[in-house]
Each structure stands twice: as structure tokens, then as C-alpha cells.
Design a protein around this motif. Structure first.
Motif: not given
Ligand code: MRU
Length: 361
Positions: A70-71, A113-115, A120-122
């Protein structure tokens, strides 16, 4: 767990908050080497070439692999591509699909923009949940070890492949009860199946146990039955890459033969797993679980340390002899004494599993 006294996990987010550190398990036990995954292809390569392996760690690496993908492209198409690339890396461990589905469910509704941050959090949460589950498996399995303990005599536990901390984020599954027992002062000795063709037992399980100072003996894969016949095994504990909703257990090739020998000798045969290793969509393990076929060179060749300290690879079969390399087998639920999960120990059956996971009813 600790490596040379330093607390170490198998996977971590590096200080830059972007790349992902792993232990290159293909180098063990002779060299402890870490490396950095910087993009989707690095993550896919690490799984398919088994720099990381073991069902829970494959899932954790896939979760971080999705972050790395996703980056570069956080669009719906980018998410779909990363999902497919990672899903294709290895077929048998269901934790891979579980982690990717979990990540996709969390990320799909979000804007581009939020993904990345959410991913990373998930992925971090998936890793923490794995550690927590495996610690609980350790405690639940410890009760089974205590149950077969006689006086001061060491409990002899046989395990197959590597289902220790190297196969998960930390603690491991089958070895979590062993680590818990050792920490609790319960005397134990582990029979370590070498686990041809890749020797995960001889190279990884033996290394883990040696690092922790746990008494163990490496045996060839064919020795287990003999040891059981002579009263030298009190308990078998293995991991699993996919357990069906009816309790059939798929694990490293050779597990089935150990379960048969244990059954014939009246020795308890337990399988340890966290919830994400259960495939609730499957009932008949033999008919439904995809069994990975790996390269024949894993059978025809073997690698090890030469007298001069070099890791060398040598051929053990005659030139031209055909080889076959099924990497997993299925042990039917009827041969499994019980499943050790983070929620407790249950019979290897649909009712047993539903008792622990009632929301699946
Ligand atoms: O081919 P591998 O090394 O990925 O196979 C690993 C196993 O079979 C383990 O026993 C299984 O993943 C359980 S891991 C906690």
C-alpha cells in the motif's frame, strides 16, 4: 524469546516506521541473520522462499507485506494486487488468507489517504494478538504436561517440524507449553524430529531449545515409533497449518505417521493452534486442504556445515532419480487426543471447537 540473552521476535517494524525486520530462517542454525523487507516483492519472496515460515508468522508477514504494498499504491487496485500477490506465496497455511482477509476488511472501507497508517496499525495488532494467543496456548498446554508428569521424572515430549517461536511472532504454538513448563520448573525433555526434507526440527527447533537451555535430543524422523514402543515418549505435541471445522489437522509431512504411532501405543497426541489456524469453511481435511508440493531439490539435496565452517549443499540421490516432495499431510481428527488453543483444550471435533468458539455455530 531471547537470542543470546536479548528479547527477540521473528518480525518487527523497523525504526523508520516503514520497513519490516525479519530473521532469515534459511540461515539458521549456523548463522543468525536479520534482514529488511522494503516492499511487497520482498515480503512475498520472504514467504515463498521460507525466510519466514510457520503458519502464524506467514500470516503476520503477509499483513506487513500488505502495508508495504500500500505504500506504493494505496488505491483499491493496489490493495487487490497486494492481496493476490501475497495469497499466492504458499497454499497450505490458512493463517495467510486469514490475515489478508482481516487486513482487507479493515482497509477497504477507508479512503486512500488513510490506508497506509491504518494498515500498519492493524498489522501490529495482528502480531500482538498472536503473541497473546500463543502465551495462552502455553499455559493451557502446561496443564497437559503436568497431567502426565510422574514424580521428579522428566516428561518426554515428542514434536515434529518447528512450531516454536520462530514459527510465530513469539512463543510458538506446540513449543509454547514446553517453554511454559520449563519456566515453571517442570522437568522436561524434548524429542526433536529432524523433519526432512528441510530439517526444521534439526535446525530450528533444536536451536530454539538450545538457546533456552531446554534438554532435547534430535532424532531422525523414523525413530519416533521405536521410542514410543519403548515407553520413551509421554506426550506428542505438534503445530498445524490448517485445522478443519471438524478437527482434522494438516501439518508438516510426517505428522500423520507420528499420530498413528502414538495412537497404536496409547500416547496422547495433542495439536496446538491459535484461532486463525482454524478453517471454518472446510470439514474434510483429506479431500479439501491444498497440500503444497515443493521443489524436488529439497529432497535430492541437503545442506549443512562443512568441516571448514562453510554452509554447503550436497546431493544425496543418484543423478536422474525422480523425487516427490509433498510438504504437508493431514492427520484425521480421530487420531488427535485434543486441540490446545488460546481458549482452552478441546476434543478434535466440530462440537469441541464450537464449544470454544461458539460464535461459529
Ligand atoms: O513449511 P513450514 O516450515 O512453514 O511448516 C511449518 C509447520 O508445519 C508448523 O508445524 C506449523 O506451521 C505450525 S507453526 C506454529
Amino acid at each position: 524469546m531471547k537470542v543470546e540473552g536479548k528479547p527477540t521476535r521473528t518480525i518487527w517494524l523497523e525504526e523508520n516506521g516503514e520497513s519490516v525486520g525479519i530473521i532469515d530462517q534459511t540461515q539458521l542454525p549456523h548463522r543468525f541473520v536479520t534482514c529488511s523487507l522494503k516492499n511487497l516483492q520482498d515480503a512475498a519472496h520472504a514467504i515463498s522462499e521460507m525466510l519466514v515460515r510457520g503458519a502464524p508468522l506467514i500470516g503476520a508477514t503477509a499483513a506487513y507485506g500488505l502495508c508495504l504494498g500500500l505504500r506504493d499504491d494505496a488505491s483499491d487496485q493496489g490493495l487487490a494486487t497486494a492481496y493476490e500477490v501475497l495469497l499466492a506465496t504458499r497454499p497450505t497455511a490458512v493463517n495467510l488468507r486469514w490475515a489478508l482477509d482481516d487486513m482487507r476488511t479493515h482497509l477497504s472501507p477507508l479512503g486512500e489517504g488513510e490506508r497506509v497508517a491504518a494498515a500498519y496499525l492493524r498489522a501490529g495488532e495482528i502480531c500482538e494478538a498472536d503473541v497473546k494467543a500463543n502465551r495462552a496456548i502455553g499455559e493451557n498446554g502446561l496443564a497437559l504436561i503436568r497431567a502426565v508428569q510422574e514424580g521428579d521424572k522428566p516428561v518426554n515430549i515428542l514434536t515434529h517440524c518447528n512450531a516454536g517461536w520462530l514459527a510465530a511472532v513469539d512463543w510458538g504454538t506446540a513449543l509454547a507449553p514446553v517453554f511454559a513448563a520449563h519456566k515453571a520448573g517442570v522437568p522436561i525433555h524434548v524429542w526433536v524430529d529432524e523433519t526432512r526434507p528441510r530439517n526444521q526440527g534439526a535446525s530450528l527447533t533444536a536451536w530454539e531449545l538450545r538457546e533456552e537451555g531446554i534438554p532435547h535430543t534430535v532424532i531422525v524422523d523414523n525413530a519416533g515409533g521405536h521410542l514410543m514402543q519403548h515407553g520413551k515418549v509421554d506426550l506428542c505435541i505438534t503445530g498445524t497449518d490448517r485445522t478443519t471445522a471438524s478437527g482434522d489437522v494438516c501439518n508438516k509431512i510426517g505428522t500423520y505417521l507420528k499420530a498413528l504411532a502414538a495412537f497404536d501405543n496409547g500416547i496422547p497426541f495433542y495439536v496446538a493452534l491459535p484461532g486463525p489456524t482454524i478453517d471454518w469453511t472446510m470439514v474434510d481435511g483429506l479431500a479439501e486442504i491444498p497440500i503444497e508440493e515443493r521443489e524436488g531439490t529439497e529432497v535430492s539435496h541437503i545442506s549443512g556445515l562443512s568441516a571448514s565452517g562453510e554452509v554447503v549443499r550436497v546431493q544425496v540421490t543418484p543423478e536422474g532419480s525422480p523425487v516427490a516432495n509433498p510438504a504437508f499431510d493431514v492427520t484425521p481428527a480421530r487420531l488427535v487426543s485434543g486441540l490446545i488453543t488460546e481458549r482452552g483444550v478441546c476434543p478434535a471435533s466440530r462440537e469441541g471447537l464450537l464449544g470454544l468458539y461458539p460464535s461459529r455455530r
